[in-house]
Write a protein that holds these residues in place. Sequence first.
Motif, mmCIF file in Angstrom:
data_model
loop_
_atom_site.group_PDB
_atom_site.id
_atom_site.type_symbol
_atom_site.label_atom_id
_atom_site.label_comp_id
_atom_site.label_asym_id
_atom_site.label_seq_id
_atom_site.Cartn_x
_atom_site.Cartn_y
_atom_site.Cartn_z
ATOM 1 N N GLY A 1 0.808 -1.211 0.000
ATOM 2 C CA GLY A 1 0.000 0.000 0.000
ATOM 3 C C GLY A 1 0.842 1.263 0.000
ATOM 4 N N ARG A 2 0.185 2.348 0.335
ATOM 5 C CA ARG A 2 0.838 3.662 0.367
ATOM 6 C C ARG A 2 1.624 3.815 1.672
ATOM 7 N N VAL A 3 2.868 4.203 1.513
ATOM 8 C CA VAL A 3 3.725 4.419 2.678
ATOM 9 C C VAL A 3 3.884 5.922 2.893
ATOM 10 N N VAL A 4 3.724 6.344 4.140
ATOM 11 C CA VAL A 4 3.967 7.750 4.481
ATOM 12 C C VAL A 4 4.958 7.783 5.640
ATOM 13 N N THR A 5 6.001 8.591 5.460
ATOM 14 C CA THR A 5 6.976 8.798 6.525
ATOM 15 C C THR A 5 6.771 10.198 7.095
ATOM 16 N N LEU A 6 7.541 10.538 8.103
ATOM 17 C CA LEU A 6 7.415 11.875 8.686
ATOM 18 C C LEU A 6 7.571 12.957 7.621
ATOM 19 N N GLU A 7 8.429 12.692 6.633
ATOM 20 C CA GLU A 7 8.667 13.681 5.573
ATOM 21 C C GLU A 7 7.412 13.931 4.751
ATOM 22 N N GLY A 8 6.507 12.937 4.725
ATOM 23 C CA GLY A 8 5.301 13.074 3.912
ATOM 24 C C GLY A 8 4.087 13.531 4.692
ATOM 25 N N LEU A 9 4.244 13.680 6.003
ATOM 26 C CA LEU A 9 3.095 14.048 6.828
ATOM 27 C C LEU A 9 2.747 15.520 6.651
ATOM 28 N N GLY A 10 3.749 16.342 6.515
ATOM 29 C CA GLY A 10 3.552 17.769 6.309
ATOM 30 C C GLY A 10 4.808 18.353 5.715
ATOM 31 N N THR A 11 4.761 19.642 5.407
ATOM 32 C CA THR A 11 5.937 20.306 4.854
ATOM 33 C C THR A 11 6.351 21.434 5.788
#
Length: 153
Positions: free
Chosen positions: A70-80
């Motif tokens: 599935g889709r992976v989200v890391t801290l870098e992808g949580l917000g900018t």
Amino acid sequence: MATTSLNVNGKAASVTVDDPDTPLLYVLRNELGLHGPRFGCGLGQCGACTVHVDGTAVRSCVTPLSAVSGRVVTLEGLGTTSNPHPLQSAFIEEQAVQCGYCINGMIMQSADLLARNPKPSEQDIKTELANNLCRCGTHLRILRAVMRAAASS
Ligand code: FES
Ligand code: FES
């Protein structure tokens, strides 16, 4: 050798590893250069490596690449930097970080909680983060930060 297609932080990624059971953590850090997820224990016991797979917090050090579709989200992808997640803003506002090693996992686990339970009680947060370890002992600030994020959204 095995090549796997992933979606990481909203972007397609193709990774080739020797062993398809390589931990997702190693793939994220070593192949994709995403250093938000941290290596703490490597045994699923500390939470420093927490990322989301299809919106659910998982411990990437004990998640084999072969199990990820599935889709992976890391801290870098949580917000900018210009548009941080409410948790990222709240952790800064509460100055919750000491050394910071655990904080990525604390935020990712808390983001999963707030997605399921937008207005958690203090006890809900303590229960959710009970297995995320912080050797600096900044737990009370972390708790306040999650409460602040919940109140702001
Ligand atoms: S490094 Fe994954 S739980 Fe500790
Ligand atoms: S802030 Fe140092 S381990 Fe949590």
